[in-house]
Design a protein around this motif. Sequence first.
Motif, short mmCIF file in Angstrom:
data_model
loop_
_atom_site.label_atom_id
_atom_site.label_comp_id
_atom_site.label_asym_id
_atom_site.label_seq_id
_atom_site.Cartn_x
_atom_site.Cartn_y
_atom_site.Cartn_z
N PRO A 140 52.72 50.70 4.47
CA PRO A 140 53.25 49.53 5.59
C PRO A 140 54.05 50.41 6.48
CG PRO A 140 54.00 49.08 3.00
CD PRO A 140 53.11 50.23 2.81
N ALA A 141 54.73 50.11 7.92
CA ALA A 141 55.88 50.92 8.35
C ALA A 141 57.55 50.65 7.02
CB ALA A 141 56.10 50.14 9.47
N THR A 142 58.17 50.92 7.73
CA THR A 142 59.52 51.62 6.71
C THR A 142 60.22 50.50 7.49
OG1 THR A 142 59.03 53.69 6.16
CG2 THR A 142 61.41 52.56 6.42
N VAL A 143 61.01 49.60 6.96
CA VAL A 143 61.73 48.31 7.23
C VAL A 143 63.28 49.32 7.02
CG1 VAL A 143 63.33 46.37 6.86
CG2 VAL A 143 60.37 46.77 7.11
N THR A 144 64.18 49.31 8.48
CA THR A 144 65.13 49.33 8.52
C THR A 144 66.38 48.67 9.03
OG1 THR A 144 64.65 51.86 9.24
CG2 THR A 144 66.72 51.26 9.94
N PRO A 145 67.49 48.11 8.00
CA PRO A 145 67.98 47.55 8.55
C PRO A 145 68.86 47.66 9.65
CG PRO A 145 67.79 47.82 5.80
CD PRO A 145 67.06 48.59 6.49
N ASN A 146 70.25 46.76 10.21
CA ASN A 146 70.51 47.17 11.09
C ASN A 146 72.11 47.25 10.74
OD1 ASN A 146 70.75 44.38 11.34
ND2 ASN A 146 70.80 44.51 13.42
N ASP A 147 72.82 47.40 9.71
CA ASP A 147 73.52 46.87 9.03
C ASP A 147 74.32 48.00 9.23
OD1 ASP A 147 73.21 44.35 7.00
OD2 ASP A 147 71.61 45.47 6.72
#
Length: 450
Positions: A140-147
Amino acid sequence: MGRVCLLLLCLVAACSSVKAASRPAKPARHPSRLIVRFASDAAVSSAAAAAAAAAAAGTDTLKLVAPRLNLFTVKVTDGSSPEEKAKQLTAMPGILYAEVELQMELAGRALAQTRPPPPSPTREPRPQPRAAVRRPRRRPATVTPNDTFWSQQWGPAMMNAGTGWGLHRDAASVRVCLVDSGVAWGHPDLAANLAPMSEAYQALHTDRYGHGTHVAGIVGATPSNGLGVAGLAFRTSLLACKGLEDDGTGYVSTVVGCIDSCRSLGAHIINLSMVLQSLSTRDDVRSLNASIKAATDHGVFISSAAGNNELDLDYRPVYPGSFGYPGLVTVANVQRDGMLHQAAWNAGSNFGANSVHLAAPGTDILSTYDESTLKWGGAYQIMTGTSMAAPAVSAIAALALPASGGKLTNVQLQQLLIRTSRPLPALKGKVMSEGVVDMYQAILEARAYA
């Protein structure tokens, strides 16, 4: 009924009138309070009337701590030895045991390393073979938060959180109860994931030390809100019970009461980032032992900090992590370089090839903080300890449960987290899994149960 009332009146009287030989005070215990467990609900049902009568006579009353376990506290008011008084009460009919109230603290104070004979092996299920895993056709694609501070959070990458979130990132149905120093209920990065509680409850369980708020952020700071840090559970339901006071220490009875309350609030997971302040045996803390066993028997998963004393827990148990019940995991602290955390003054992570289950990042961890706390100040702080490692495991457990369709038991979850850990050379012989918890692998295998 009359006999039970007489028993309880005698109990309170015994704690205020019978003299015992004077002994030097032992460290890390309450100077005058005992924890008492009654043998039956019949005894407890008469406790209120007996305590009221005792209060009218000018003596101390019994205080209910954990209703499910029939546990009360009572003070010794005649200056006699609490240890001798506990023995006297334990011998009375209708009482299972009485014990001296010991002190607990956040996982952090160094203790001297000693090596007594190894304890009897704990009967604990060994990790079972992996379930048949339906692997995705492509990773799966890596989820990168915008925090704001995401780039300063090194721990999620070590645990493969980005790809884990790509598989599953919703634990809103899972209640994670944090027994700690409370929580900053109004923190903007936590509000979305804190379970709604009454103002009165919040007032009683407000964090004025900072530790509990930091632990809460590791589990449930809101990701991708353009603010602060990203919690590992992404979406969850956080509960907080104040088991420790505003100086980071507390007593066993309060922690036991919190564990009981967590069960009443429907917690699926309990996080314990604390240890007993002294090196104790199981017999010293039968009430804490009973509360942990009752919770795990009830199906609750518990993540417990191993402690920060550089002790080998195979030889020197530290509680509550060393109780070793199925459904409880004990967590060590791994550094960014993959080594077990080491520090000056014997303040590195505890370990144990047969007693500490796995490791998680716990060094230089950035998380939420109570900005009203004067000790450091600021809404976000960096902290280190197994206190920070345990909630990482709680968060991954919270994601694995719904990923399995709710079919994982607490014991299966314990075994899954151990066998899906990612091996690290430096952890071989140090923890049971020989590795660090892996969110992606844990969620991937959990989905095989759905």
